[in-house]
Write a protein that holds these residues in place. Structure first.
Motif, PDB file in Angstrom:
ATOM      1  N   ASP A  77       0.839  -1.203   0.000  1.00  0.00           N
ATOM      2  CA  ASP A  77       0.000   0.000   0.000  1.00  0.00           C
ATOM      3  C   ASP A  77       0.870   1.248   0.000  1.00  0.00           C
ATOM      4  O   ASP A  77       2.091   1.188   0.193  1.00  0.00           O
ATOM      5  CB  ASP A  77      -0.954  -0.005   1.205  1.00  0.00           C
ATOM      6  CG  ASP A  77      -0.230  -0.207   2.521  1.00  0.00           C
ATOM      7  OD1 ASP A  77       0.714   0.564   2.811  1.00  0.00           O
ATOM      8  OD2 ASP A  77      -0.594  -1.138   3.256  1.00  0.00           O
ATOM      9  N   ARG A  78       0.231   2.405  -0.196  1.00  0.00           N
ATOM     10  CA  ARG A  78       0.945   3.686  -0.273  1.00  0.00           C
ATOM     11  C   ARG A  78       1.660   4.032   1.029  1.00  0.00           C
ATOM     12  O   ARG A  78       2.751   4.587   1.012  1.00  0.00           O
ATOM     13  CB  ARG A  78      -0.023   4.808  -0.632  1.00  0.00           C
ATOM     14  CG  ARG A  78      -0.491   4.785  -2.059  1.00  0.00           C
ATOM     15  CD  ARG A  78      -1.448   5.967  -2.292  1.00  0.00           C
ATOM     16  NE  ARG A  78      -2.065   5.888  -3.592  1.00  0.00           N
ATOM     17  CZ  ARG A  78      -1.697   6.649  -4.620  1.00  0.00           C
ATOM     18  NH1 ARG A  78      -0.735   7.530  -4.477  1.00  0.00           N
ATOM     19  NH2 ARG A  78      -2.300   6.518  -5.776  1.00  0.00           N
ATOM     20  N   GLU A  79       1.022   3.719   2.138  1.00  0.00           N
ATOM     21  CA  GLU A  79       1.623   4.050   3.433  1.00  0.00           C
ATOM     22  C   GLU A  79       2.948   3.300   3.623  1.00  0.00           C
ATOM     23  O   GLU A  79       3.945   3.880   4.051  1.00  0.00           O
ATOM     24  CB  GLU A  79       0.661   3.714   4.578  1.00  0.00           C
ATOM     25  CG  GLU A  79       1.219   4.063   5.931  1.00  0.00           C
ATOM     26  CD  GLU A  79       0.265   3.730   7.073  1.00  0.00           C
ATOM     27  OE1 GLU A  79       0.712   3.846   8.223  1.00  0.00           O
ATOM     28  OE2 GLU A  79      -0.891   3.355   6.817  1.00  0.00           O
ATOM     29  N   THR A  80       2.966   2.011   3.281  1.00  0.00           N
ATOM     30  CA  THR A  80       4.197   1.220   3.400  1.00  0.00           C
ATOM     31  C   THR A  80       5.264   1.762   2.461  1.00  0.00           C
ATOM     32  O   THR A  80       6.434   1.892   2.843  1.00  0.00           O
ATOM     33  CB  THR A  80       3.914  -0.262   3.113  1.00  0.00           C
ATOM     34  OG1 THR A  80       2.882  -0.718   3.982  1.00  0.00           O
ATOM     35  CG2 THR A  80       5.153  -1.108   3.295  1.00  0.00           C
ATOM     36  N   HIS A  82       5.546   4.845   1.328  1.00  0.00           N
ATOM     37  CA  HIS A  82       5.996   6.120   1.894  1.00  0.00           C
ATOM     38  C   HIS A  82       6.966   5.890   3.054  1.00  0.00           C
ATOM     39  O   HIS A  82       8.017   6.543   3.135  1.00  0.00           O
ATOM     40  CB  HIS A  82       4.791   6.950   2.357  1.00  0.00           C
ATOM     41  CG  HIS A  82       5.171   8.202   3.060  1.00  0.00           C
ATOM     42  ND1 HIS A  82       5.639   9.329   2.411  1.00  0.00           N
ATOM     43  CD2 HIS A  82       5.178   8.506   4.383  1.00  0.00           C
ATOM     44  CE1 HIS A  82       5.915  10.263   3.296  1.00  0.00           C
ATOM     45  NE2 HIS A  82       5.636   9.796   4.499  1.00  0.00           N
ATOM     46  N   ASN A  83       6.637   4.959   3.931  1.00  0.00           N
ATOM     47  CA  ASN A  83       7.497   4.674   5.088  1.00  0.00           C
ATOM     48  C   ASN A  83       8.859   4.132   4.658  1.00  0.00           C
ATOM     49  O   ASN A  83       9.885   4.481   5.256  1.00  0.00           O
ATOM     50  CB  ASN A  83       6.811   3.711   6.045  1.00  0.00           C
ATOM     51  CG  ASN A  83       5.626   4.338   6.752  1.00  0.00           C
ATOM     52  OD1 ASN A  83       5.504   5.555   6.833  1.00  0.00           O
ATOM     53  ND2 ASN A  83       4.736   3.503   7.251  1.00  0.00           N
ATOM     54  N   GLU A  86      10.883   7.081   3.294  1.00  0.00           N
ATOM     55  CA  GLU A  86      11.340   7.950   4.377  1.00  0.00           C
ATOM     56  C   GLU A  86      12.429   7.288   5.227  1.00  0.00           C
ATOM     57  O   GLU A  86      13.232   7.976   5.850  1.00  0.00           O
ATOM     58  CB  GLU A  86      10.169   8.385   5.248  1.00  0.00           C
ATOM     59  CG  GLU A  86       9.228   9.343   4.544  1.00  0.00           C
ATOM     60  CD  GLU A  86       9.940  10.569   3.957  1.00  0.00           C
ATOM     61  OE1 GLU A  86      10.724  11.212   4.691  1.00  0.00           O
ATOM     62  OE2 GLU A  86       9.723  10.859   2.761  1.00  0.00           O
ATOM     63  N   SER A  87      12.489   5.972   5.206  1.00  0.00           N
ATOM     64  CA  SER A  87      13.464   5.259   6.042  1.00  0.00           C
ATOM     65  C   SER A  87      14.873   5.241   5.462  1.00  0.00           C
ATOM     66  O   SER A  87      15.807   4.830   6.146  1.00  0.00           O
ATOM     67  CB  SER A  87      12.996   3.817   6.277  1.00  0.00           C
ATOM     68  OG  SER A  87      13.197   3.019   5.108  1.00  0.00           O
ATOM     69  N   HIS A 105       7.403   1.496  -6.767  1.00  0.00           N
ATOM     70  CA  HIS A 105       6.115   1.419  -7.465  1.00  0.00           C
ATOM     71  C   HIS A 105       6.198   0.505  -8.692  1.00  0.00           C
ATOM     72  O   HIS A 105       5.241  -0.202  -9.018  1.00  0.00           O
ATOM     73  CB  HIS A 105       5.646   2.820  -7.866  1.00  0.00           C
ATOM     74  CG  HIS A 105       4.303   2.845  -8.490  1.00  0.00           C
ATOM     75  ND1 HIS A 105       3.144   2.633  -7.777  1.00  0.00           N
ATOM     76  CD2 HIS A 105       3.923   3.041  -9.767  1.00  0.00           C
ATOM     77  CE1 HIS A 105       2.115   2.696  -8.586  1.00  0.00           C
ATOM     78  NE2 HIS A 105       2.554   2.940  -9.797  1.00  0.00           N
TER      79      HIS A 105
END
Length: 143
Positions: A77-80, A82-83, A86-87, A105
């Motif tokens: 998903d998008r949240e994963t 994004h995380n 950012e990591s 993606h």
């Protein structure tokens, strides 16, 4: 990359053992059953259709040859996604982070990789998630 690799090979004195070549991964210029091992790192997600590359692996690999392929895995998903982006750390600028996001993606899921391996008729290949952002496909020498 080839220029830097060539410099490293020269500095290590391994010119007789290692040769780097620029070739089309979908039409490899090598005879059938030529290699004992095929190794690929972070290529698959750059290919619009990786099946021809995997079919070439099957063609150029000896019947009992080994395989080691590693690439990014597409987050669920998008949240994963994004995380994960950012990591990677503050030393990366926004352009580099966007390139990483684009690569994630474009990556494949484990199910998609397994389907591609099956379509290429690569036997005895184990596909698994090997980190929070990578999958690996491997086959030991001897199948």
């Amino acid at each position: 990359m080839l220029k830097i690799g060539t410099e490293h090979i020269k500095n290590a004195g391994l010119q007789k053992q290692i040769v780097l070549e620029l070739v089309d991964a979908k039409q490899l210029p090598y005879p059938n059953t030529h290699f004992d091992l095929v190794l690929s790192n972070s290529l698959i997600h750059h290919l619009p259709d990786p099946l021809p590359f995997l079919q070439e692996i099957k063609r150029v690999l000896k019947p009992k040859g080994a395989i080691l392929i590693r690439d990014l895995i597409r987050p669920a998903d998008r949240e994963t996604l994004h995380n994960l982006v950012e990591s990677i750390g503050t030393e990366y600028d926004s352009h580099q982070k966007q390139l990483f996001a684009d690569s994630l993606h474009a990556a494949f899921t484990l199910d998609e990789v397994n389907q591609l391996i099956s379509q290429a008729n690569l036997q005895d290949v184990k596909v698994y998630q090997s980190s929070d952002r990578h999958w690996t496909a491997e086959r030991s020498f001897g199948g």
